[in-house]
Design an enzyme around this catalytic site. Structure first.
Site, mmCIF file in Angstrom:
data_model
loop_
_atom_site.group_PDB
_atom_site.id
_atom_site.type_symbol
_atom_site.label_atom_id
_atom_site.label_comp_id
_atom_site.label_asym_id
_atom_site.label_seq_id
_atom_site.Cartn_x
_atom_site.Cartn_y
_atom_site.Cartn_z
ATOM 1 N N HIS A 1 -7.893 -4.689 -1.284
ATOM 2 C CA HIS A 1 -6.795 -3.950 -0.668
ATOM 3 C C HIS A 1 -6.597 -4.314 0.807
ATOM 4 C CE1 HIS A 1 -3.989 -0.582 -1.015
ATOM 5 N NE2 HIS A 1 -4.254 -0.350 0.263
ATOM 6 N N SER B 1 0.837 -1.209 0.000
ATOM 7 C CA SER B 1 0.000 0.000 0.000
ATOM 8 C C SER B 1 0.871 1.258 0.000
ATOM 9 C CB SER B 1 -0.958 -0.077 1.193
ATOM 10 O OG SER B 1 -1.919 0.909 1.122
ATOM 11 N N ASP C 1 -9.798 -3.120 -5.735
ATOM 12 C CA ASP C 1 -8.893 -2.233 -5.007
ATOM 13 C C ASP C 1 -8.871 -0.883 -5.711
ATOM 14 O OD1 ASP C 1 -6.837 -0.962 -3.711
ATOM 15 O OD2 ASP C 1 -5.296 -2.448 -4.179
#
Ligand code: NAG
Ligand code: NAG
Ligand code: NAG
Length: 401
Positions: free
Chosen positions: A371, A189, A341
């Protein structure tokens, strides 16, 4: 009584309609995912409420919840775990106890958390880093960095650079028994953003550059110049991470100005001088057909946000905007993307650009992924998806590092 019951019923209906998110059919462990998604949305609801009544800031509440999950550095039978600082940056080290004939491999890991929260101390990161050290007999360096909104860009990047430069000195690698030719930088991320940006920056340092054998970007965010990508629009109400929340946190990385997230939602946040950068994030040419669906590329409106925010055009915050001469000298790269995501298309576009320039890329796309799944590998939030992503990443490391 009747009225109270009525109010309670109404509250329940409103609450469920706010938190309930239909889950795509190919996602496994549906009920667990619904429960996790509802708890994430409940946190957001509470955080918004507390912010609205002026009790505490939204991000402080989320940060407080995340911090409750922190662990102490705990050694076990196989791994010695300690904490120290590298150039004043906190790191947690995982040192395998097993003696090897040859120097060890090493992984430097940057955690996610939208630049606003998170730490290597979180149970799931501690679990992942310990697992990495154990499976690969590798030294793992988990790095913390200053967080937004107390510290804006480039503090996070600078901390990452400082820690990496420290660790990659010959005498330090020697001290930890690390092979200088077998080092990977990884992150998920926003940690993936930092990893990509740091790997690029390190190309300016010949003696360090040669020591970074590879980079691993796990569902990374790599740009913000276009906030109307197909993955943004499709995952507007995404699982766990929504488009609104992504924009809220990402804008806090740059500034406290509340006009920026509003301009980002309209896709009008970039300055006029940024026109030349859009070719690097042109999803019309960089995304595979299956992700474009039938959407038509529309150029962003420039100049709708006129405050000067350092970072909006900076490749250290948006590695996808680096030019070809820089991208083509990058080391071997591993990218994981997830279908459901918000930042999916960032990863896809980076893969396309790197491959077009001849960089060696391994790309794994999870059609049923979403995600942040690596955060769901520890009690009580196990998801098979988290373990699958972990195993793909570890197998790639084991075969290539
Ligand atoms: C994006 O690509 C399309 C198709 O090649 C092209 O028509 C358009 O001008 C490009 N836009 C930008 C901003 O580069
Ligand atoms: C920024 O834009 C707003 C509205 O578009 C305008 O009122 C303001 O004068 C502009 N500020 C600067 C410094 O250009
Ligand atoms: C590419 O980007 C790098 C880093 O920002 C810069 O130093 C270099 O001059 C650029 N090269 C070209 C050809 O634009």
């Amino acid at each position: 009584m009747g009225f109270k019951a009525f109010c309670f019923g109404l509250f329940c209906i409103l609450y469920v309609s706010y938190t309930y998110q239909p889950i795509p059919g190919n996602i496994k462990e549906t009920w667990k995912v619904i429960a996790l998604d509802a708890s994430a949305k409940t946190c957001i609801l509470v955080a918004s409420f507390l912010e609205n009544i002026g009790f505490m800031r939204f991000e402080d509440f989320i940060s407080m919840i995340v911090t409750m999950d922190n662990t102490q550095p705990t050694s076990d039978e196989y791994i010695t775990v300690t904490e120290t600082t590298f150039n004043h940056v906190p790191v947690r080290l995982y040192l395998p106890k097993k003696k090897l004939e040859t120097p060890k491999r090493a992984v430097i890991y940057f955690h996610g958390g939208a630049f606003c929260f998170g730490s290597f101390k979180q149970t799931s990161y501690d679990f992942l880093n310990r697992w990495t050290a154990n499976r690969l007999d590798a030294v793992v360096v988990a790095v913390d960095y200053r967080l937004a909104p107390h510290y804006h860009f480039p503090a996070q990047f600078e901390d990452g650079i400082a820690a990496v430069k420290y660790f990659l000195q010959d005498n330090i690698l020697k001290k930890y028994g690390v092979d200088p030719n077998r080092i990977c930088i990884s992150g998920d991320s926003s940690g993936g953003t930092l990893t990509a940006a740091i790997t690029q920056e390190m190309q300016n340092y010949p003696e360090i550059k040669s020591k970074i054998k590879m980079q691993a970007l796990l569902y990374p965010a790599l740009q913000i110049i276009d906030s109307h990508l197909p993955s943004h629009l499709e995952n507007q109400h995404g699982i766990i991470l929504t488009w609104d929340i992504t924009i809220k946190f990402v804008s806090l990385y740059f500034t406290k100005d509340e006009e920026l997230p509003r301009a980002m939602k309209r896709n009008q946040h970039m300055p006029l001088e940024s026109r030349h950068l859009f070719k690097f994030a042109n999803w019309s040419t960089l995304l595979p057909e299956k992700l474009k669906k039938n959407r038509i590329y529309t150029a962003s409106v420039l100049g709708g946000y006129n405050s000067s925010v350092p970072g909006l055009m900076d490749i250290r915050a948006q590695p996808l905007l680096a030019n070809d001469s820089l991208l083509q000298i990058l080391p071997s790269t591993y990218v994981i993307t997830c279908q459901y995501d918000v930042v999916r298309d960032d990863g896809f576009m980076y893969v396309t650009r790197l491959r077009n320039l001849g960089v060696q890329v391994t790309h794994h796309h999870l059609e049923d992924g979403f995600h942040g799944a690596l955060s769901y590998m520890t009690f009580p939030f196990y998801l098979q998806l988290g373990f699958r992503i972990r195993d793909m990443y570890i197998n790639w490391l084991d075969e290539n590092l």
